[in-house]
Design an enzyme around this catalytic site. Sequence first.
Site, PDB file in Angstrom:
ATOM      1  N   ARG A 173      54.142  68.596  21.273  1.00 29.97           N
ATOM      2  CA  ARG A 173      53.394  68.715  22.239  1.00 29.97           C
ATOM      3  C   ARG A 173      54.065  69.603  23.430  1.00 29.97           C
ATOM      4  O   ARG A 173      54.128  69.331  24.672  1.00 29.97           O
ATOM      5  CB  ARG A 173      52.762  67.619  23.013  1.00 29.97           C
ATOM      6  CG  ARG A 173      51.942  66.600  22.384  1.00 29.97           C
ATOM      7  CD  ARG A 173      50.619  67.534  22.180  1.00 29.97           C
ATOM      8  NE  ARG A 173      49.430  66.576  21.413  1.00 29.97           N
ATOM      9  CZ  ARG A 173      49.396  66.339  19.942  1.00 29.97           C
ATOM     10  NH1 ARG A 173      50.272  66.949  19.126  1.00 29.97           N
ATOM     11  NH2 ARG A 173      48.525  65.471  19.542  1.00 29.97           N
ATOM     12  N   SER A 247      44.033  62.889  24.488  1.00 31.56           N
ATOM     13  CA  SER A 247      45.200  62.190  25.009  1.00 31.56           C
ATOM     14  C   SER A 247      45.698  62.367  26.271  1.00 31.56           C
ATOM     15  O   SER A 247      46.088  63.444  26.445  1.00 31.56           O
ATOM     16  CB  SER A 247      46.323  62.103  24.035  1.00 31.56           C
ATOM     17  OG  SER A 247      46.108  61.701  22.710  1.00 31.56           O
ATOM     18  N   GLU A 343      50.505  63.970  28.998  1.00 30.52           N
ATOM     19  CA  GLU A 343      50.228  65.207  28.256  1.00 30.52           C
ATOM     20  C   GLU A 343      49.512  66.521  28.823  1.00 30.52           C
ATOM     21  O   GLU A 343      49.814  67.313  28.695  1.00 30.52           O
ATOM     22  CB  GLU A 343      49.678  64.866  26.846  1.00 30.52           C
ATOM     23  CG  GLU A 343      49.127  66.171  26.042  1.00 30.52           C
ATOM     24  CD  GLU A 343      48.228  65.779  24.786  1.00 30.52           C
ATOM     25  OE1 GLU A 343      48.725  65.138  23.869  1.00 30.52           O
ATOM     26  OE2 GLU A 343      47.254  66.623  24.634  1.00 30.52           O
TER      27      GLU A 343
HETATM   28  P1  FAD Z   1      43.434  74.782  28.877  1.00 33.83           P
HETATM   29  O1  FAD Z   1      43.196  73.338  29.357  1.00 33.83           O
HETATM   30  O2  FAD Z   1      42.486  75.430  29.752  1.00 33.83           O
HETATM   31  O3  FAD Z   1      44.911  74.737  29.553  1.00 33.83           O
HETATM   32  C1  FAD Z   1      46.049  74.054  29.094  1.00 33.83           C
HETATM   33  C2  FAD Z   1      47.279  74.741  29.802  1.00 33.83           C
HETATM   34  O4  FAD Z   1      47.418  75.826  29.126  1.00 33.83           O
HETATM   35  C3  FAD Z   1      46.925  74.913  31.206  1.00 33.83           C
HETATM   36  O5  FAD Z   1      48.351  74.761  31.760  1.00 33.83           O
HETATM   37  C4  FAD Z   1      46.783  76.170  31.394  1.00 33.83           C
HETATM   38  O6  FAD Z   1      47.158  77.010  32.626  1.00 33.83           O
HETATM   39  C5  FAD Z   1      47.596  77.144  30.220  1.00 33.83           C
HETATM   40  N1  FAD Z   1      46.824  78.095  29.279  1.00 33.83           N
HETATM   41  C6  FAD Z   1      45.602  77.943  28.885  1.00 33.83           C
HETATM   42  N2  FAD Z   1      45.178  79.474  28.228  1.00 33.83           N
HETATM   43  C7  FAD Z   1      46.500  80.016  28.505  1.00 33.83           C
HETATM   44  C8  FAD Z   1      46.759  81.465  28.249  1.00 33.83           C
HETATM   45  N3  FAD Z   1      45.949  82.229  27.420  1.00 33.83           N
HETATM   46  N4  FAD Z   1      47.938  82.000  28.722  1.00 33.83           N
HETATM   47  C9  FAD Z   1      48.889  81.256  29.428  1.00 33.83           C
HETATM   48  N5  FAD Z   1      48.533  79.816  29.671  1.00 33.83           N
HETATM   49  C10 FAD Z   1      47.524  79.243  29.318  1.00 33.83           C
HETATM   50  N6  FAD Z   1      45.285  68.392  21.702  1.00 33.83           N
HETATM   51  C11 FAD Z   1      46.296  68.361  20.683  1.00 33.83           C
HETATM   52  O7  FAD Z   1      47.193  68.896  20.404  1.00 33.83           O
HETATM   53  N7  FAD Z   1      45.645  67.466  19.481  1.00 33.83           N
HETATM   54  C12 FAD Z   1      44.576  67.091  19.470  1.00 33.83           C
HETATM   55  O8  FAD Z   1      44.072  66.398  18.540  1.00 33.83           O
HETATM   56  C13 FAD Z   1      43.714  66.862  20.722  1.00 33.83           C
HETATM   57  N8  FAD Z   1      42.464  66.491  20.955  1.00 33.83           N
HETATM   58  C14 FAD Z   1      41.719  66.474  21.884  1.00 33.83           C
HETATM   59  C15 FAD Z   1      40.498  65.977  21.943  1.00 33.83           C
HETATM   60  C16 FAD Z   1      39.690  66.194  23.042  1.00 33.83           C
HETATM   61  C17 FAD Z   1      38.321  65.324  23.142  1.00 33.83           C
HETATM   62  C18 FAD Z   1      40.218  66.762  24.051  1.00 33.83           C
HETATM   63  C19 FAD Z   1      39.089  67.137  25.283  1.00 33.83           C
HETATM   64  C20 FAD Z   1      41.453  67.436  24.234  1.00 33.83           C
HETATM   65  C21 FAD Z   1      42.137  67.273  23.021  1.00 33.83           C
HETATM   66  N9  FAD Z   1      43.310  67.816  22.862  1.00 33.83           N
HETATM   67  C22 FAD Z   1      44.053  67.924  21.633  1.00 33.83           C
HETATM   68  C23 FAD Z   1      43.933  68.654  24.067  1.00 33.83           C
HETATM   69  C24 FAD Z   1      43.445  70.335  24.131  1.00 33.83           C
HETATM   70  O9  FAD Z   1      42.286  70.515  23.051  1.00 33.83           O
HETATM   71  C25 FAD Z   1      44.531  71.120  23.928  1.00 33.83           C
HETATM   72  O10 FAD Z   1      45.728  70.998  24.622  1.00 33.83           O
HETATM   73  C26 FAD Z   1      44.081  72.755  23.932  1.00 33.83           C
HETATM   74  O11 FAD Z   1      45.052  73.596  23.063  1.00 33.83           O
HETATM   75  C27 FAD Z   1      43.750  73.181  25.143  1.00 33.83           C
HETATM   76  O12 FAD Z   1      43.072  74.489  25.139  1.00 33.83           O
HETATM   77  P2  FAD Z   1      42.291  74.942  26.543  1.00 33.83           P
HETATM   78  O13 FAD Z   1      42.010  76.456  26.093  1.00 33.83           O
HETATM   79  O14 FAD Z   1      41.344  74.118  26.723  1.00 33.83           O
HETATM   80  O15 FAD Z   1      43.581  74.941  27.422  1.00 33.83           O
HETATM   81  N1  EPU Z   2      46.243  52.476  18.787  1.00 31.17           N
HETATM   82  C1  EPU Z   2      46.110  51.159  19.439  1.00 31.17           C
HETATM   83  N2  EPU Z   2      45.213  51.241  20.312  1.00 31.17           N
HETATM   84  C2  EPU Z   2      44.641  52.313  20.712  1.00 31.17           C
HETATM   85  C3  EPU Z   2      44.639  53.682  20.173  1.00 31.17           C
HETATM   86  C4  EPU Z   2      45.550  53.845  19.264  1.00 31.17           C
HETATM   87  O1  EPU Z   2      46.583  50.238  19.020  1.00 31.17           O
HETATM   88  O2  EPU Z   2      43.619  52.120  21.650  1.00 31.17           O
HETATM   89  C5  EPU Z   2      47.274  52.761  17.341  1.00 31.17           C
HETATM   90  C6  EPU Z   2      46.553  53.060  16.252  1.00 31.17           C
HETATM   91  O3  EPU Z   2      46.204  51.676  15.838  1.00 31.17           O
HETATM   92  C7  EPU Z   2      47.638  53.554  15.510  1.00 31.17           C
HETATM   93  C8  EPU Z   2      48.345  54.471  16.520  1.00 31.17           C
HETATM   94  O4  EPU Z   2      48.053  53.804  17.725  1.00 31.17           O
HETATM   95  O5  EPU Z   2      48.269  52.716  14.755  1.00 31.17           O
HETATM   96  C9  EPU Z   2      48.045  55.756  16.411  1.00 31.17           C
HETATM   97  O6  EPU Z   2      46.616  55.977  16.777  1.00 31.17           O
HETATM   98  P1  EPU Z   2      45.958  57.269  16.468  1.00 31.17           P
HETATM   99  O7  EPU Z   2      45.984  57.788  14.862  1.00 31.17           O
HETATM  100  O8  EPU Z   2      44.535  57.105  16.883  1.00 31.17           O
HETATM  101  O9  EPU Z   2      46.727  58.545  16.958  1.00 31.17           O
HETATM  102  P2  EPU Z   2      47.341  58.923  18.621  1.00 31.17           P
HETATM  103  O10 EPU Z   2      48.806  58.677  18.233  1.00 31.17           O
HETATM  104  O11 EPU Z   2      46.675  57.854  19.448  1.00 31.17           O
HETATM  105  C10 EPU Z   2      47.749  61.353  18.307  1.00 31.17           C
HETATM  106  C11 EPU Z   2      47.582  62.543  19.182  1.00 31.17           C
HETATM  107  C12 EPU Z   2      46.147  63.164  18.804  1.00 31.17           C
HETATM  108  C13 EPU Z   2      45.786  63.399  17.688  1.00 31.17           C
HETATM  109  C14 EPU Z   2      45.863  62.066  16.796  1.00 31.17           C
HETATM  110  C15 EPU Z   2      45.701  62.253  15.122  1.00 31.17           C
HETATM  111  C16 EPU Z   2      49.233  62.374  20.695  1.00 31.17           C
HETATM  112  C17 EPU Z   2      49.665  62.273  22.290  1.00 31.17           C
HETATM  113  N3  EPU Z   2      48.081  62.176  20.441  1.00 31.17           N
HETATM  114  O12 EPU Z   2      47.066  60.159  18.765  1.00 31.17           O
HETATM  115  O13 EPU Z   2      45.870  64.081  19.789  1.00 31.17           O
HETATM  116  O14 EPU Z   2      44.587  63.744  17.583  1.00 31.17           O
HETATM  117  O15 EPU Z   2      47.153  61.540  16.634  1.00 31.17           O
HETATM  118  O16 EPU Z   2      46.695  63.065  14.872  1.00 31.17           O
HETATM  119  O17 EPU Z   2      50.099  62.795  19.937  1.00 31.17           O
HETATM  120  C18 EPU Z   2      45.637  65.019  22.214  1.00 31.17           C
HETATM  121  O18 EPU Z   2      46.898  65.382  22.005  1.00 31.17           O
HETATM  122  O19 EPU Z   2      45.034  65.200  22.849  1.00 31.17           O
HETATM  123  C19 EPU Z   2      45.153  64.084  20.870  1.00 31.17           C
HETATM  124  C20 EPU Z   2      44.057  63.684  20.970  1.00 31.17           C
END
Ligand code: FAD
Ligand code: EPU
Length: 347
Positions: A173, A247, A343
């Site tokens: 991250r 997250s 994050e």
């Molecule tokens: P923004 O939110 O618009 O920007 C994020 C940051 O990047 C800000 O600091 C912004 O200034 C900067 N930025 C954006 N674009 C540029 C650019 N072109 N040049 C320079 N700086 C820039 N993330 C994960 O890693 N794994 C997940 O599984 C995951 N699941 C998600 C689920 C949900 C429901 C949501 C809402 C978010 C999730 N995220 C996850 C977080 C998010 O989707 C990612 O961080 C994504 O890459 C953000 O993209 P964005 O275009 O929306 O960035």
């Molecule tokens: N868990 C709990 N309670 C909860 C949530 C999770 O006990 O309420 C436990 C689960 O049971 C499991 C562990 O935590 O044992 C991991 O949970 P999960 O697999 O749901 O993943 P996470 O660690 O909570 C991370 C990323 C997600 C990504 C998933 C799948 C980070 C900060 N988050 O979540 O990324 O989608 O793994 O790979 O690393 C994001 O970055 O925004 C994001 C959604």
Amino acid sequence: MYVTPYLCSMVIKNNVSLKPYNTFGVDARARYFAEVKSVSDLTRALLFINEEKVPFLVLGGGSNVLFKNNYDGMVLLNRMSGIEPVKETASAVWLKVAGGEPWPDLVDYCVEQGLGGIENLSNIPGTAGAAPIQNIGAYGVEVKEVVEEVEVFDLQKGQIDILSNSQCEFAYRSSVFKTSARGRCFILSVKFKLSKNPAINLSYTPLKKMFEGRKVQSVSIKEVSAAVKQIRKSKLPDPEKIGNAGSFFKNPVVSSGELQNLLKKYGDMPYYPFGENSFKLAAGWLIEQCGLKGKRMGEAGVHEKQALVIVNYGHASGEEILNLAMEIKQTVKAEFGIELEFEVNVV
Ligand code: FAD
Ligand code: EPU
């Protein structure tokens, strides 16, 4: 609304609500706001920023930001588009993808074309340009595995630069764009290397379970993508229905000694090996153990199915959401002695 003489196609608006531009749905306002569709739009916007002496913020899909207050500067919305194959060999295809391209659409496009490498990252909201910033990751894959290079407009040098994968300093991250180059680069495009003979990655246990009884060689990237989408849908709230930014905290990383001490008291705590002599803990588990899952503070709450996600039940302000995040941080610190790190980018 301003239309400065040197700005022909791009309009700079003022006092714009950012509610449609952040997935938390926070109703903060930007003093200035412009949609950037080309490098010339960007250079023109920079002239304006320098003239007005205001800070600026690049925004993609707004899915990883929390606006604490109104933004007293200029928001540059990245709307650069285009996906271009730039090289092909017998085993791989290189795609140059403009920063404003929606990430989920890019993944779907690659899966359709039979190009593997990012299928485990299906349906992560946001733009391709933001993907390298926090090195997006899910279900056993991080985007760093397919990033060849990143094209940036370096605002300090006033020139376009190309950063190789190693110059991006990717980590969990994190990347150089979140550390030493923070706020300095506008990511114009990213070059991805995708495989024509994809290696299926089912290392993440819940994903592996979905294919129980199947030989990994028989699984396609289309099936992986569909399975990932299904798992995500069952756990994560849809920002179209309930505001959130995924997250809110990173999963903490501890040393082997720290892990052993924690396990003495919390024997059932989940943990995962992470590099040499380090372990990743599940922040969601830590938060849930503190009894905070489902907790509400005004219009902000801890998601009922995923404690790592903070949600906006309606009209929460950025401050309200931040107060809840701080409360979670303090409670986890008091119970486990662990400092959770955000994050989400708080602006
Ligand atoms: P923004 O939110 O618009 O920007 C994020 C940051 O990047 C800000 O600091 C912004 O200034 C900067 N930025 C954006 N674009 C540029 C650019 N072109 N040049 C320079 N700086 C820039 N993330 C994960 O890693 N794994 C997940 O599984 C995951 N699941 C998600 C689920 C949900 C429901 C949501 C809402 C978010 C999730 N995220 C996850 C977080 C998010 O989707 C990612 O961080 C994504 O890459 C953000 O993209 P964005 O275009 O929306 O960035
Ligand atoms: N868990 C709990 N309670 C909860 C949530 C999770 O006990 O309420 C436990 C689960 O049971 C499991 C562990 O935590 O044992 C991991 O949970 P999960 O697999 O749901 O993943 P996470 O660690 O909570 C991370 C990323 C997600 C990504 C998933 C799948 C980070 C900060 N988050 O979540 O990324 O989608 O793994 O790979 O690393 C994001 O970055 O925004 C994001 C959604």
